[in-house]
Design a protein around this motif. Structure first.
Motif, PDB file in Angstrom:
ATOM      1  N   PHE A  30       0.547  -1.018   0.166  1.00  0.00           N
ATOM      2  CA  PHE A  30      -0.098  -0.330   0.173  1.00  0.00           C
ATOM      3  C   PHE A  30       0.849   1.406   0.091  1.00  0.00           C
ATOM      4  CE2 PHE A  30      -3.565  -2.674   1.073  1.00  0.00           C
ATOM      5  CZ  PHE A  30      -4.167  -2.055   0.368  1.00  0.00           C
ATOM      6  N   HIS A  37      -1.797   5.542   4.268  1.00  0.00           N
ATOM      7  CA  HIS A  37      -2.279   3.687   3.413  1.00  0.00           C
ATOM      8  C   HIS A  37      -1.521   3.039   3.466  1.00  0.00           C
ATOM      9  CE1 HIS A  37      -4.656   6.417   0.374  1.00  0.00           C
ATOM     10  NE2 HIS A  37      -5.813   5.059   0.984  1.00  0.00           N
ATOM     11  N   PRO A 101      -7.487  -0.023   3.758  1.00  0.00           N
ATOM     12  CA  PRO A 101      -6.106  -0.461   3.970  1.00  0.00           C
ATOM     13  C   PRO A 101      -6.014  -1.508   5.153  1.00  0.00           C
ATOM     14  CG  PRO A 101      -5.660   1.325   3.231  1.00  0.00           C
ATOM     15  CD  PRO A 101      -7.141   1.368   3.078  1.00  0.00           C
TER      16      PRO A 101
END
Length: 126
Positions: A30, A37, A101
């Motif tokens: 991410f 994130h 996430p």
């Protein structure tokens, strides 16, 4: 001498370490979307890894009567999910991290934990 309780504790802690490594990999995946994130994915998986490590310490404490063993197992499970949900609440409410996430990190860590426990990785290759 074979100690199945110690072997179970080692197996659970090894699976939690695998889980933490997968949480780190999810965070790295991410990172392309930004540091927030990546932090969210790492926290999602890391919260469950921490919870599982603590649950293993509480649940697998030695030879005891069945009622005590069941109580410790339930206490360990309650501790694991309380830690995970508490960290999620802080990360979402206080730090305002993105939720997707975090859920992906949690799901990846949960799958890694189950696979690590069921595939029985041995350093000797047996």
């Amino acid at each position: 001498m074979h100690d199945p309780i110690a072997a179970g504790r080692r197996s659970a802690l090894r699976a939690a370490a695998v889980q933490a490594a997968v949480a780190l990999l999810a965070a790295l995946a991410f990172l392309a979307q930004g540091p927030g994130h990546a932090l969210a994915a790492g926290i999602g998986g890391g919260a469950l890894a921490l919870g599982n490590a603590l649950a293993a310490g509480v649940s697998l404490g030695g030879i005891m009567p069945a009622r005590v063993a069941l109580a410790r197992l339930l206490l360990g499970t309650l501790l694991k999910w309380s830690i995970a949900i508490g960290i999620f609440a802080v990360a979402l409410g206080v730090w305002r991290l993105p939720p997707l996430p975090m859920v992906v990190g949690l799901a990846a860590a949960l799958l890694a934990y189950l696979l690590a426990l069921n595939l029985r990785f041995h350093p000797t290759g047996r």
